[in-house]
Design an enzyme around this catalytic site. Structure first.
Site, mmCIF file in Angstrom:
data_model
loop_
_atom_site.group_PDB
_atom_site.id
_atom_site.type_symbol
_atom_site.label_atom_id
_atom_site.label_comp_id
_atom_site.label_asym_id
_atom_site.label_seq_id
_atom_site.Cartn_x
_atom_site.Cartn_y
_atom_site.Cartn_z
ATOM 1 N N TYR A 139 0.839 -1.197 0.000
ATOM 2 C CA TYR A 139 0.000 0.000 0.000
ATOM 3 C C TYR A 139 0.874 1.247 0.000
ATOM 4 O O TYR A 139 2.070 1.195 0.278
ATOM 5 C CB TYR A 139 -0.893 0.041 1.252
ATOM 6 N N GLU A 161 0.419 5.022 1.893
ATOM 7 C CA GLU A 161 -0.458 5.693 2.851
ATOM 8 C C GLU A 161 0.005 7.118 3.074
ATOM 9 O O GLU A 161 1.203 7.372 3.170
ATOM 10 C CB GLU A 161 -0.407 4.971 4.214
ATOM 11 N N HIS A 180 4.825 0.826 0.818
ATOM 12 C CA HIS A 180 5.136 -0.547 1.218
ATOM 13 C C HIS A 180 5.032 -1.428 -0.009
ATOM 14 O O HIS A 180 3.948 -1.645 -0.518
ATOM 15 C CB HIS A 180 4.107 -0.978 2.272
ATOM 16 N N HIS A 219 12.299 -5.879 4.528
ATOM 17 C CA HIS A 219 11.741 -6.833 5.498
ATOM 18 C C HIS A 219 12.013 -8.287 5.126
ATOM 19 O O HIS A 219 11.722 -9.182 5.905
ATOM 20 C CB HIS A 219 10.223 -6.633 5.621
ATOM 21 N N GLY A 261 1.816 -0.603 9.993
ATOM 22 C CA GLY A 261 0.706 -1.307 10.640
ATOM 23 C C GLY A 261 -0.140 -1.902 9.537
ATOM 24 O O GLY A 261 0.328 -2.112 8.423
ATOM 25 N N HIS A 303 8.682 -6.400 12.001
ATOM 26 C CA HIS A 303 8.483 -5.711 10.717
ATOM 27 C C HIS A 303 7.087 -5.155 10.541
ATOM 28 O O HIS A 303 6.838 -4.391 9.625
ATOM 29 C CB HIS A 303 8.830 -6.625 9.548
ATOM 30 N N GLY A 304 6.134 -5.551 11.379
ATOM 31 C CA GLY A 304 4.773 -5.049 11.181
ATOM 32 C C GLY A 304 3.846 -5.708 12.168
ATOM 33 O O GLY A 304 4.252 -6.056 13.274
ATOM 34 N N LYS A 353 -4.276 1.395 -2.440
ATOM 35 C CA LYS A 353 -4.005 -0.022 -2.284
ATOM 36 C C LYS A 353 -4.305 -0.813 -3.549
ATOM 37 O O LYS A 353 -5.192 -0.465 -4.297
ATOM 38 C CB LYS A 353 -4.910 -0.496 -1.158
#
Length: 505
Positions: free
Chosen positions: A228, A230, A259, A353, A403, A428-429, A504
């Site tokens: 995504y 953001e 991301h 990641h 997140g 990582h999340g 997204k």
């Protein structure tokens, strides 16, 4: 002969409130112990997963994360311990959120594509702006639409940055240097990327024609799944000094988080390597507990080919995030009728990641050269580490934690304790709590979209039906995950961000 849940518990020992030990014998052939980091809420999830598995309920075809951490501890050449971070969940071979390091000087030591994952160098980039939430709120929908129009999104999306086969070869070799040369990046972007946005061992010849064919049209695209972009605002500042070094000076400051990863190209590199390694394992008589942990000796031709191909896919992902940064800068400039420079749209940092890298670490008092596999985990080097940018020498490396769609994200910093305990690695999340299929069954996509709208989040989605797979309900709570790492001392909280718009796939 499978053991009962109570028998399994004999092998698990709580070290402290945030950390459990997995003793040798939990699975066969463990060379080292395992550990995993949790708090009370996450601990419950981990043990429930193990209990269900003991009752014969699988995890979507994967072993429970605890077993996967144990199986990684049985791989040849592993040093110190197999480590599960608080967002750990079952994955292919390695659990996602499981990291492990292998001794480069041990001729038996292996590299495993399952320890990197299919989306090679899936990662996160954070851009700052000099805008405040009050500047963006009135044009939020317009801005979300401009980003959606500029950045190609979705499963089959095609890039807008012109690319031919020769460009792709060069991008695979050069990473961010290619973007810089072509005018899609700023010189300072490079300083703020892990590896400076270029893995030097990359060899485009080790990337198959099929992988290149998949990668060519997709460069500069967002993809689907958990990818995504953001628009976020700073919600809380925990460490003012670190935040200032990152160019963040007040609550309400607007940032953009991107991301994404290496799309179909990275997936194909991993698939090709797994096929080659199955054969190498027979030849070299490498025994593993789980077929998904296919691996090859680091020094073998298959091991070297994979590392060179993986590095090229890593470079592709950095070019991809650079291209999306370029498009984001254009979208903002268009809406605010000014230049990206005037909006201070600088890269705070860009982390990977999913990657395996050669690093120097001290183990049992001796410095060793290790191949560190980080899958669903993030490098988090401490202050004064030679591999981090000058700007962050005093704060430690920024660590970007996305997140889930519509929940908060965090920026953390690396610590000395993390260096000794987890090879300079943190979470990582959020980490999935429900499988994708379960999410689709349990959640209705319109409800998810409505809920985001109720929270005042502008949303643009290419495939609405995929939204429930990524709904916050499908994930562990990112705040639990980040607080666990903070309390355990392996990374420290610096900034919390909340989304005001989501774009997204």
């Amino acid at each position: 002969m499978s053991r009962s849940y109570n028998d399994e518990l004999q092998f698990l020992e709580k070290i402290n409130k945030n950390c459990w030990r997995i003793k040798k014998g939990f699975v066969p052939n463990m060379q080292v112990e395992g550990v995993f980091y949790v708090n009370d809420a996450l601990e419950k999830l981990m043990f429930e997963e193990l209990r269900n598995a003991c009752r014969g309920g699988g995890v979507g075809g994967f072993l429970p994360a605890m077993k996967q951490i144990g199986n990684v501890a049985a791989l040849p050449g592993i040093v110190h311990r197999s480590i599960g971070l608080p967002d750990v969940h079952s994955g292919y071979g390695f659990a996602i959120g499981n990291m492990a390091a292998f001794d480069m000087n041990d001729p038996e030591a292996v590299v495993s594509p399952g320890g990197v994952g299919f989306d090679i160098n899936c990662g996160v980039r954070l851009l700052r702006t000099n805008l405040d939430e009050s500047d963006v709120q009135p044009v939020k929908e317009q801005l979300a639409q401009a980003m959606f129009d500029h950045i190609p999104v979705g499963v089959g999306s095609k890039g807008v940055i012109p690319m031919n086969a020769k460009d792709l070869e060069e991008a695979l070799e050069m990473g961010v240097d290619w973007s810089l040369r072509e005018g899609y990046a700023w010189a300072e972007d490079k300083e703020h990327c892990e590896e400076y946005g270029r893995m030097l061992q990359a060899d485009p010849n080790k990337v198959s024609a099929r992988a290149k064919k998949r990668g060519l049209p997709q460069l500069g695209t967002l993809g689907a799944g958990n990818h995504y972009a953001e628009i976020q605002v700073v919600d809380e500042i925990f460490n003012e000094y670190a935040a200032k070094k990152m160019g963040i000076d007040h609550k309400g400051q607007v940032c953009v988080m991107i991301h994404s990863g290496s799309r179909g190209l990275g997936h194909q590199v991993a698939t090709d390597a797994l096929v080659a390694m199955e054969k190498a394992m027979k030849r070299d008589k490498i025994i593993v507990n789980d077929r998904q942990l296919a691996c090859a000796r680091i020094a073998s031709p298959e091991g070297q080919d994979y590392l060179k191909g993986m590095a090229a896919a890593g470079n592709y992902a950095w070019v991809n995030r650079s291209s999306m940064t370029f498009l984001t800068r254009q979208a903002f400039a268009k809406v605010f009728n000014t230049t990206p420079d005037d909006l201070d749209l600088h890269v705070i940092y860009d982390v990977s990641h999913n990657i395996a890298k050669v690093e120097q670490h001290v183990v049992d008092g001796k410095e060793r050269t290790l191949l560190v596999h980080r899958k669903g985990s993030t490098r988090a080097f401490p202050p004064h580490h030679p591999l981090i940018a000058v700007d962050y020498q005093l704060t430690g490396q920024p660590v970007l934690i996305g997140g889930t769609m519509g929940t908060c994200s965090y920026v953390l910093t690396g610590t000395e304790q993390g260096m000794t305990e987890t090879f300079g690695t943190t979470c990582h999340g959020a980490g999935r709590a429900l499988s994708r299929a379960k999410s689709r069954r349990n959640l209705d996509f319109q409800d998810v979209l409505d809920k985001l709208a109720d929270m005042g989040i502008a949303i643009r989605v290419a495939s609405p039906k995929l939204v429930m797979e990524e709904a916050p309900e499908s994930y562990k709570n990112v705040t639990d995950v980040v607080n666990t790492c903070h309390d355990a001392g392996i990374s420290k909280k610096a900034i919390k961000l909340r989304p005001i718009a989501v774009i997204k796939g």
